[in-house]
Scaffold this active site. Sequence first.
Site, PDB file in Angstrom:
ATOM      1  N   HIS A  17     -10.831  46.242   3.235  1.00  0.00           N
ATOM      2  CA  HIS A  17      -9.287  46.165   3.283  1.00  0.00           C
ATOM      3  C   HIS A  17      -9.004  45.883   1.754  1.00  0.00           C
ATOM      4  CE1 HIS A  17      -5.837  44.615   5.585  1.00  0.00           C
ATOM      5  NE2 HIS A  17      -5.153  45.034   4.287  1.00  0.00           N
ATOM      6  N   HIS A  19      -6.116  48.180  -0.606  1.00  0.00           N
ATOM      7  CA  HIS A  19      -4.860  49.300  -0.821  1.00  0.00           C
ATOM      8  C   HIS A  19      -5.026  50.101  -2.323  1.00  0.00           C
ATOM      9  CE1 HIS A  19      -2.629  47.845   2.739  1.00  0.00           C
ATOM     10  NE2 HIS A  19      -3.048  47.032   2.654  1.00  0.00           N
ATOM     11  N   ASP A  21      -2.771  51.726  -3.600  1.00  0.00           N
ATOM     12  CA  ASP A  21      -1.607  51.660  -4.312  1.00  0.00           C
ATOM     13  C   ASP A  21      -1.326  50.162  -4.701  1.00  0.00           C
ATOM     14  OD1 ASP A  21      -1.195  51.321  -1.405  1.00  0.00           O
ATOM     15  OD2 ASP A  21       0.905  51.715  -1.624  1.00  0.00           O
ATOM     16  N   GLY A 178       2.636  47.275   6.470  1.00  0.00           N
ATOM     17  CA  GLY A 178       4.236  47.218   6.377  1.00  0.00           C
ATOM     18  C   GLY A 178       4.568  45.963   6.883  1.00  0.00           C
ATOM     19  N   GLU A 208      -0.545  38.643  10.550  1.00  0.00           N
ATOM     20  CA  GLU A 208      -0.225  38.215   9.075  1.00  0.00           C
ATOM     21  C   GLU A 208       1.114  37.616   8.910  1.00  0.00           C
ATOM     22  OE1 GLU A 208       0.186  41.463   6.557  1.00  0.00           O
ATOM     23  OE2 GLU A 208      -0.325  40.208   4.313  1.00  0.00           O
ATOM     24  N   ASP A 297      -7.401  42.981  -0.608  1.00  0.00           N
ATOM     25  CA  ASP A 297      -5.898  43.381   0.001  1.00  0.00           C
ATOM     26  C   ASP A 297      -5.439  44.343  -1.247  1.00  0.00           C
ATOM     27  OD1 ASP A 297      -4.140  43.892   1.870  1.00  0.00           O
ATOM     28  OD2 ASP A 297      -3.086  41.936   1.608  1.00  0.00           O
TER      29      ASP A 297
HETATM   30  O1  LIG Z   1      -0.811  42.715   3.505  1.00  0.00           O
HETATM   31  C1  LIG Z   1      -0.499  44.025   3.550  1.00  0.00           C
HETATM   32  N1  LIG Z   1       0.438  43.764   4.689  1.00  0.00           N
HETATM   33  C2  LIG Z   1       1.189  44.743   5.369  1.00  0.00           C
HETATM   34  N2  LIG Z   1       1.446  45.757   4.370  1.00  0.00           N
HETATM   35  C3  LIG Z   1       0.713  45.883   3.242  1.00  0.00           C
HETATM   36  C4  LIG Z   1      -0.049  45.062   2.748  1.00  0.00           C
HETATM   37  N3  LIG Z   1      -0.633  45.181   1.686  1.00  0.00           N
HETATM   38  C5  LIG Z   1      -0.134  46.284   1.405  1.00  0.00           C
HETATM   39  N4  LIG Z   1       0.769  46.896   2.307  1.00  0.00           N
HETATM   40  C6  LIG Z   1       1.543  47.855   2.428  1.00  0.00           C
HETATM   41  C7  LIG Z   1       2.155  48.579   1.113  1.00  0.00           C
HETATM   42  C8  LIG Z   1       1.753  49.597   0.782  1.00  0.00           C
HETATM   43  O2  LIG Z   1       2.355  50.477   0.178  1.00  0.00           O
HETATM   44  C9  LIG Z   1       1.230  50.259   2.042  1.00  0.00           C
HETATM   45  C10 LIG Z   1      -0.019  51.218   1.858  1.00  0.00           C
HETATM   46  O3  LIG Z   1      -1.137  51.002   1.115  1.00  0.00           O
HETATM   47  O4  LIG Z   1       0.751  49.016   2.707  1.00  0.00           O
HETATM   48 ZN   LIG Z   2      -3.399  45.054   3.647  1.00  0.00          ZN
END
Ligand SMILES: O=c1[nH]cnc2c1ncn2[C@H]1C[C@H](O)[C@@H](CO)O1
Ligand SMILES: [Zn+2]
EC number: 3.5.4.4
Length: 371
Positions: A17, A19, A21, A178, A208, A297
């Site tokens: 996990h 991201h 971006d 999101g 979360e 994350d």
């Molecule tokens: O921890 C998270 N929870 C929900 N959404 C998230 C988290 N970290 C990043 N994101 C979102 C923001 C990013 O633009 C998107 C794609 O990676 O996923």
């Molecule tokens: Zn995430």
Amino acid sequence: MTLSQQEIARAPKVVLHDHLDGGLRPATVVELAAEIGHQLPSADAASLGRWFQESSDSGSLERYLETFDHTVAVMQQKDAIARVAAECVEDLANDGVVYAEVRYAPEQHLEGGLTLGEVVEAVRDGFAIGERRAGAAGRQIVVRQLLTAMRHAARSMEIAELAVHYRDQGVVGFDIAGAEAGYPPTRHIDAFEYLQRENAHFTIHAGEGFGLPSIWQALQWCGADRLGHGVRIIDDIEVAPDGSVQLGRLAAYVRDKRVPLEMCPTSNIQTGAAKSIEEHPIGLLTRLRFRVTVNTDNRLMSDTSMTKELHRLCEAFGYGLSDLQWFAVNAMKSAFLPFDRRLALINDVIKPGYSALTAERAFAQMQTGRA
Ligand SMILES: O=c1[nH]cnc2c1ncn2[C@H]1C[C@H](O)[C@@H](CO)O1
Ligand SMILES: [Zn+2]
């Protein structure tokens, strides 16, 4: 003796996990923003890094997600996306990660005129470059893509189809991310049903920013293979004053079925999903032998790495090499890579890596003892 960051850095690690971006180097954000004339809160890499981390510390998932406006803005051209992807692989490899599943939302990278397919191909090419560079530097790493759909939007079916289309080109699964509250996973049920019919894998951010109903829907309505975070499963576990533990039906299901929990401790503290590392549910869930995995994350927003996450856990819970091996094997078993490849990484890379470090530590302790 607590493991040092240097020892943890050398241990083979697996991240499921992370991201794309959320993991840019601050200096890269500055350079890419200058190329396209995007205005940043600071044009200095060090203070920009601090800005990301401080702005992500609000205790709210919604505010945390606002910082992505700047990273996503600089990832709208093929070369920029490929560069970020290549650097991501290099950074993970330098941290001792041997297998990674990195996610991002292709639908957020179309503002420069790219198609969804072109975005996936830019990441694919960047990952290949990063793997080659890391290998040349003596650090072998395998990296795969997860395609995320944004849960507030309505493109999940398209993104699920994209994941299936690119399944033989480095895409191993699908995810939704999101803001969680108000956007239940069942909004995207057609995408999940399609993926199941295609024998494809998916994980869902759940438990979360919202609690048990979200986890329950992700598993029992949508059929998720894994849970992104899943921390709130703790709400279905009762610990009595005498220390005895009672699992509710959902928590028992998660443990019995070995549902992988993609836990991201530092991120959870920033978004308010947990109070501190010491009080993070990962301690109890590990003790109860849930299928716990440790993840980053967003390395930029949390100023973190796999080494830092694990080091914080070692300090808080007294974990040693055998625990870190357990996290790595748990993650590798839960990966969306084919079974034979997972087994090879466990038996040929992870276990020998931990054996070597354990032996080294045993010798060091004997020598200290003799002195
Ligand atoms: O921890 C998270 N929870 C929900 N959404 C998230 C988290 N970290 C990043 N994101 C979102 C923001 C990013 O633009 C998107 C794609 O990676 O996923
Ligand atoms: Zn995430």
